[in-house]
Design a protein around this motif. Structure first.
Motif, PDB file in Angstrom:
ATOM      1  N   ASN A  57       4.565 -10.403  -5.585  1.00 11.49           N
ATOM      2  CA  ASN A  57       3.155 -10.087  -5.359  1.00 11.49           C
ATOM      3  C   ASN A  57       2.244 -11.291  -5.547  1.00 11.49           C
ATOM      4  O   ASN A  57       1.113 -11.302  -5.048  1.00 11.49           O
ATOM      5  N   GLY A  58       2.716 -12.296  -6.266  1.00  9.56           N
ATOM      6  CA  GLY A  58       1.925 -13.509  -6.432  1.00  9.56           C
ATOM      7  C   GLY A  58       1.626 -14.190  -5.114  1.00  9.56           C
ATOM      8  O   GLY A  58       0.567 -14.810  -4.944  1.00  9.56           O
ATOM      9  N   ALA A  59       2.550 -14.070  -4.152  1.00 11.38           N
ATOM     10  CA  ALA A  59       2.338 -14.679  -2.837  1.00 11.38           C
ATOM     11  C   ALA A  59       1.228 -13.956  -2.075  1.00 11.38           C
ATOM     12  O   ALA A  59       0.335 -14.584  -1.494  1.00 11.38           O
ATOM     13  N   TRP A  60       1.264 -12.621  -2.089  1.00 11.06           N
ATOM     14  CA  TRP A  60       0.209 -11.850  -1.407  1.00 11.06           C
ATOM     15  C   TRP A  60      -1.150 -12.086  -2.066  1.00 11.06           C
ATOM     16  O   TRP A  60      -2.167 -12.213  -1.380  1.00 11.06           O
ATOM     17  N   GLU A  61      -1.159 -12.125  -3.384  1.00 11.77           N
ATOM     18  CA  GLU A  61      -2.412 -12.358  -4.109  1.00 11.77           C
ATOM     19  C   GLU A  61      -3.023 -13.701  -3.720  1.00 11.77           C
ATOM     20  O   GLU A  61      -4.239 -13.802  -3.487  1.00 11.77           O
ATOM     21  N   ALA A  62      -2.193 -14.741  -3.632  1.00  7.12           N
ATOM     22  CA  ALA A  62      -2.687 -16.070  -3.270  1.00  7.12           C
ATOM     23  C   ALA A  62      -3.264 -16.087  -1.860  1.00  7.12           C
ATOM     24  O   ALA A  62      -4.268 -16.758  -1.595  1.00  7.12           O
ATOM     25  N   LEU A  63      -2.650 -15.330  -0.954  1.00  4.56           N
ATOM     26  CA  LEU A  63      -3.151 -15.261   0.421  1.00  4.56           C
ATOM     27  C   LEU A  63      -4.471 -14.498   0.486  1.00  4.56           C
ATOM     28  O   LEU A  63      -5.446 -14.964   1.089  1.00  4.56           O
ATOM     29  N   VAL A  64      -4.534 -13.348  -0.146  1.00  3.05           N
ATOM     30  CA  VAL A  64      -5.749 -12.519  -0.131  1.00  3.05           C
ATOM     31  C   VAL A  64      -6.910 -13.255  -0.792  1.00  3.05           C
ATOM     32  O   VAL A  64      -8.062 -13.172  -0.351  1.00  3.05           O
ATOM     33  N   ASP A  65      -6.608 -14.037  -1.851  1.00  3.77           N
ATOM     34  CA  ASP A  65      -7.650 -14.771  -2.576  1.00  3.77           C
ATOM     35  C   ASP A  65      -7.989 -16.122  -1.940  1.00  3.77           C
ATOM     36  O   ASP A  65      -8.757 -16.903  -2.503  1.00  3.77           O
TER      37      ASP A  65
END
Length: 208
Positions: free
Chosen positions: A42-50
């Motif tokens: 989920n860290g990857a998705w969070e970095a993209l969304v942010d």
């Protein structure tokens, strides 16, 4: 200042084939800078969304809903359950029950999410964990005999062939995990579009 692309590669993927594609891109676009980081789950998705990154390579599901994210399936990670040749589990008859596994320590990669709820893949119910930051550390920890866990076969074939790691059959069935190339629809820069299209065209080179 030239164009800069921020790309995260999920820890589960080996970067060699990806870097080969990046090299081909950079040879055609020498003024572009690339900043590569590593993320987990989920860290990857969070970095993209942010907006900390422009694109993810190898992100695992579930894909965030209603976030303006576009994805392309890259490959499927088929977890291989292994232990060190010296681990007590390597000496037991198979398949190994969940009750037996619960007596031993599991090696688990931390989700790199900062704010989002951490996710886990291919982790059995257990109260004994040894946490590591990425897949490379996980491989080394399991080679050292610290615990058991699922690993990408493409990253450990030579250890399986040498006998340093032993594949075991267990009762728990883990399905293949799809991995994705992902980017925000609003990110339409020419450089990002070009490297994205190159990755898609050569995705057969990217192994899970």
């Amino acid at each position: 200042m030239g164009t800069k692309i921020n790309i995260a590669i999920d820890s589960i993927l080996s970067c060699e084939q990806i870097f080969s594609i990046c090299n081909n891109f950079l040879s055609q676009h020498p003024s572009v800078e690339m900043d590569i980081s590593e993320e987990v789950m989920n860290g990857a998705w969070e970095a993209l969304v942010d907006d900390r990154i422009d694109m993810i390579i190898g992100a695992s599901g579930p894909i965030p809903k209603q976030k303006g994210i576009q994805t392309v399936h890259l490959c499927d990670f088929k977890p291989t359950f292994v232990v060190s040749q010296h681990h007590p589990l390597a000496k037991l008859s198979q398949p190994i029950s969940n009750e037996t596994l619960a007596k031993y320590r599991a090696v688990v990669v931390h989700d790199s999410a900062r704010q989002w709820i951490a996710n886990t893949h291919a982790v059995l119910n257990n109260n004994h964990y040894f946490y590591v930051p990425n897949i490379e550390y996980k491989i080394k920890a399991q080679l050292a005999g610290i615990g058991y866990g699922f690993l990408p076969r493409s990253r450990i074939n030579h250890y399986l062939n040498s006998g340093e790691l032993v594949e075991l059959q267990i009762e728990h069935i883990t399905n293949p995990i799809p991995l994705y190339l992902a980017w925000k629809v609003v990110n339409r820069g020419k450089a990002l579009t070009t490297i994205r299209d190159m990755l898609i065209a050569n995705k057969v080179q990217i192994t899970c």
